[in-house]
Design an enzyme around this catalytic site. Structure first.
Site, PDB file in Angstrom:
ATOM      1  N   HIS A 134      -8.882  12.188 -21.435  1.00 11.72           N
ATOM      2  CA  HIS A 134      -9.308  13.599 -21.411  1.00 11.72           C
ATOM      3  C   HIS A 134      -8.823  14.468 -22.587  1.00 11.72           C
ATOM      4  O   HIS A 134      -8.076  15.421 -22.385  1.00 11.72           O
ATOM      5  CB  HIS A 134      -8.985  14.251 -20.062  1.00 11.72           C
ATOM      6  CG  HIS A 134      -7.607  13.996 -19.481  1.00 11.72           C
ATOM      7  ND1 HIS A 134      -6.452  14.162 -20.194  1.00 11.72           N
ATOM      8  CD2 HIS A 134      -7.212  13.612 -18.236  1.00 11.72           C
ATOM      9  CE1 HIS A 134      -5.417  13.894 -19.427  1.00 11.72           C
ATOM     10  NE2 HIS A 134      -5.843  13.549 -18.225  1.00 11.72           N
ATOM     11  N   ASP A 152     -13.213  12.167 -15.166  1.00  9.92           N
ATOM     12  CA  ASP A 152     -11.912  12.533 -14.578  1.00  9.92           C
ATOM     13  C   ASP A 152     -12.132  13.134 -13.184  1.00  9.92           C
ATOM     14  O   ASP A 152     -11.553  14.180 -12.854  1.00  9.92           O
ATOM     15  CB  ASP A 152     -11.118  13.479 -15.488  1.00  9.92           C
ATOM     16  CG  ASP A 152      -9.679  13.639 -15.018  1.00  9.92           C
ATOM     17  OD1 ASP A 152      -9.255  12.924 -14.088  1.00  9.92           O
ATOM     18  OD2 ASP A 152      -8.972  14.490 -15.585  1.00  9.92           O
ATOM     19  N   ALA A 181      -4.346  20.298  -9.152  1.00 13.51           N
ATOM     20  CA  ALA A 181      -5.120  20.300 -10.403  1.00 13.51           C
ATOM     21  C   ALA A 181      -6.210  19.235 -10.349  1.00 13.51           C
ATOM     22  O   ALA A 181      -5.962  18.100  -9.943  1.00 13.51           O
ATOM     23  CB  ALA A 181      -4.213  20.031 -11.594  1.00 13.51           C
ATOM     24  N   LYS A 236      -1.943   2.450 -17.632  1.00 13.31           N
ATOM     25  CA  LYS A 236      -1.977   3.911 -17.758  1.00 13.31           C
ATOM     26  C   LYS A 236      -0.567   4.468 -17.769  1.00 13.31           C
ATOM     27  O   LYS A 236       0.232   4.165 -16.880  1.00 13.31           O
ATOM     28  CB  LYS A 236      -2.759   4.497 -16.564  1.00 13.31           C
ATOM     29  CG  LYS A 236      -2.804   6.019 -16.496  1.00 13.31           C
ATOM     30  CD  LYS A 236      -3.842   6.593 -17.430  1.00 13.31           C
ATOM     31  CE  LYS A 236      -3.820   8.119 -17.483  1.00 13.31           C
ATOM     32  NZ  LYS A 236      -4.744   8.774 -16.588  1.00 13.31           N
ATOM     33  N   LEU A 272     -10.022   7.913  -6.917  1.00 11.63           N
ATOM     34  CA  LEU A 272     -10.694   7.777  -5.619  1.00 11.63           C
ATOM     35  C   LEU A 272      -9.718   7.904  -4.442  1.00 11.63           C
ATOM     36  O   LEU A 272     -10.129   7.839  -3.290  1.00 11.63           O
ATOM     37  CB  LEU A 272     -11.528   6.489  -5.559  1.00 11.63           C
ATOM     38  CG  LEU A 272     -12.643   6.394  -6.625  1.00 11.63           C
ATOM     39  CD1 LEU A 272     -13.564   5.207  -6.360  1.00 11.63           C
ATOM     40  CD2 LEU A 272     -13.471   7.675  -6.733  1.00 11.63           C
ATOM     41  N   ARG A 273      -8.425   8.068  -4.747  1.00  6.97           N
ATOM     42  CA  ARG A 273      -7.406   8.532  -3.780  1.00  6.97           C
ATOM     43  C   ARG A 273      -7.054   7.570  -2.664  1.00  6.97           C
ATOM     44  O   ARG A 273      -6.275   7.929  -1.776  1.00  6.97           O
ATOM     45  CB  ARG A 273      -7.841   9.866  -3.140  1.00  6.97           C
ATOM     46  CG  ARG A 273      -8.243  10.979  -4.093  1.00  6.97           C
ATOM     47  CD  ARG A 273      -7.087  11.510  -4.887  1.00  6.97           C
ATOM     48  NE  ARG A 273      -7.423  12.746  -5.594  1.00  6.97           N
ATOM     49  CZ  ARG A 273      -6.850  13.116  -6.732  1.00  6.97           C
ATOM     50  NH1 ARG A 273      -5.923  12.372  -7.296  1.00  6.97           N
ATOM     51  NH2 ARG A 273      -7.193  14.245  -7.313  1.00  6.97           N
TER      52      ARG A 273
HETATM   53  C1  NCD Z   1      -5.906  14.442 -11.851  1.00  4.89           C
HETATM   54  C2  NCD Z   1      -5.660  14.151 -10.370  1.00  4.89           C
HETATM   55  O1  NCD Z   1      -5.778  15.087  -9.544  1.00  4.89           O
HETATM   56  O2  NCD Z   1      -5.371  13.008 -10.014  1.00  4.89           O
HETATM   57  N1  NCD Z   1      -5.977  15.845 -12.053  1.00  4.89           N
HETATM   58  C3  NCD Z   1      -6.441  16.503 -13.128  1.00  4.89           C
HETATM   59  O3  NCD Z   1      -6.280  17.724 -13.170  1.00  4.89           O
HETATM   60  N2  NCD Z   1      -7.073  15.899 -14.101  1.00  4.89           N
HETATM   61  C4  NCD Z   1      -4.797  13.817 -12.637  1.00  4.89           C
HETATM   62  C5  NCD Z   1      -5.007  13.626 -14.100  1.00  4.89           C
HETATM   63  O4  NCD Z   1      -6.050  13.177 -14.576  1.00  4.89           O
HETATM   64  O5  NCD Z   1      -4.058  13.858 -14.850  1.00  4.89           O
HETATM   65 ZN    ZN Z   2      -7.417  11.960 -14.251  1.00  2.00          ZN
HETATM   66 ZN    ZN Z   3      -4.607  12.791 -16.722  1.00  2.00          ZN
END
Ligand code: NCD
Ligand code: ZN
Ligand code: ZN
Length: 399
Positions: free
Chosen positions: A212, A279, A293, A141, A61-62
């Site tokens: 994941h 995710d 990503a 984590k 959620l940043r």
């Molecule tokens: C996630 C992120 O942007 O925080 N990105 C992703 O590609 N899944 C990081 C993560 O889950 O590894």
């Molecule tokens: Zn993630």
């Molecule tokens: Zn991850």
């Protein structure tokens, strides 16, 4: 006392769907065969699945740090609109969640801003063993490969030290995927990481959880130890390398999308998965153009999963379990994830017949794009109730 009844739907109780009514009193489930005559408010749900408020064990959620991508309000609204009343937020913030102070600050912000429950995964570094003990989180984590932000283990001895330091019966969540654009190297790294973690966990008799998993082989490796649980994200079930040309820079994600053959391999081993995790990893278009990503996932995941049920690919009970009770069980969450007397009055009403198309421009998340944009789906979240209050009804928030 205020009461709310959900009547006429197919309720997911004790691992099966049946015609039962739910009565919520003062925010808590009072009965699952309610005499709804007595309720102040009644929600009719004919033809709908009445699910425990869904739980997503993996979101980003940043906040704090990158609120231009997402914050607890927008991410929390995306969760609710996607049927999730509880989400578990990841620690890879700009300033990672690796001290108790940062964890407390995050929790305070989430309480203030998020319309859903937000729980937190604590981050492990090469050296924060004392902080892990001090914070005493429900889960830890560890990043064994590159991710968004700086959080990652570098010291090869840190993994074993965290495995020994953290409560044996609480899950250590592992980001185990490689980060090489070369697929063979990436897979080699991923498998080696998982094999190593699984055998170490077995040796130490401790709980771990693989985040994941994107291939069948990861599930196979994980299932060698009964104390290892696994989650799968819908994008690895419904997208493959074949989508990369269409998606361009928007296709980048960890783990990377796999070949069509490996995607099918993931389906073949899917029975071994414990949780479905979105995710949800929102980024702006500009950040995606610059190589970030991750995909948003909160507002498409439950519909993607039940759409697969409508197509005969999955069983509804299997999906419901892995988006609610089984997630709660995996992470030791009490009082959520099941429709049971005494549990939180969190309910997601899902209409399995409603046909719609993903329109990312209408998302609640700040991330107004999706790898599933334009996709036609059968089944949609209709109403979300949290603590006995209707928060979201037919695409609208009742604030
Ligand atoms: C996630 C992120 O942007 O925080 N990105 C992703 O590609 N899944 C990081 C993560 O889950 O590894
Ligand atoms: Zn993630
Ligand atoms: Zn991850």
């Amino acid at each position: 006392m205020t009461t709310l009844a959900v009547r006429g739907g197919l309720a997911f109780i004790n691992g099966s769907f049946s015609q039962k009514d739910i009565l919520i009193e003062d925010g808590v489930i009072a009965s699952t065969s309610a005499d709804a005559q007595k309720a102040d408010e009644t929600v009719y749900a004919p033809g709908c699945l009445v699910l425990p408020g869904l739980i997503d064990p993996h979101v980003h959620l940043r906040e704090p740090g990158d609120t231009y991508k997402e914050d607890f309000r927008t991410g929390g609204r995306a969760a609710i609109a996607g049927g999730f009343t509880t989400v578990m937020d990841m620690p890879n913030n700009r300033l990672p969640t690796v001290t108790r102070e940062r964890l407390d600050e995050k929790a305070r912000l989430a309480r203030e801003k998020a319309p859903c429950n937000v729980l937190f995964h604590f981050g492990g570094t090469d050296s924060n063993f004392a902080e892990v003990r001090k914070a005493d989180p429900q889960s830890l984590k560890l990043y064994l490969g590159k991710t968004t932000g700086e959080l990652m283990l570098h010291d090869p001895t840190a993994l074993e030290r965290h495995f020994a330091n953290f409560h044996k019966d609480r899950p250590i969540v592992l980001h185990a995927c490689g980060d090489s654009p070369d697929e063979a190297k990436d897979l080699e790294r991923t498998y080696a990481n998982i094999e190593n973690c699984v055998s170490l966990a077995q040796k130490m008799q401790r709980r771990i959880h693989i985040a994941h998993a994107s291939t069948g082989h990861e599930l196979l490796l994980a299932k060698r130890w009964k104390g290892c649980t696994v989650e799968v994200a819908p994008h690895h079930l419904f997208l493959s390398k074949n989508d990369l040309e269409r998606l361009g820079p928007y296709g980048k994600v960890y783990p990377q999308l796999r070949s069509e053959q490996m995607r099918i391999g993931l389906w073949k081993m899917l029975e071994g998965a414990d949780c479905i995790a979105t995710d949800h990893a929102p980024h702006t278009p500009e950040d995606k153009e610059n190589g970030a990503a991750g995909y948003p996932g909160l507002e498409t995941s439950v519909a993607l999963m039940f759409d697969a049920c409508a197509k005969g690919l999955l069983d509804r009970i299997w999906v419901a379990e892995r988006m609610s009770g089984r997630v709660a069980g995996t992470f030791g969450l009490k009082g959520v994830g099941v429709l049971e007397k005494g549990c939180a009055g969190d309910v997601t009403i899902f209409d399995p017949k409603k046909e719609w198309s993903v329109d990312a421009s209408e998302f609640q998340t700040k991330c107004k794009w999706s790898p599933f944009d334009g996709k036609a789906l059968k089944g949609k979240v209709r109403t979300v109730i949290r603590g006995g209050k209707q928060l979201y009804v037919d695409n609208e928030f009742w604030d």
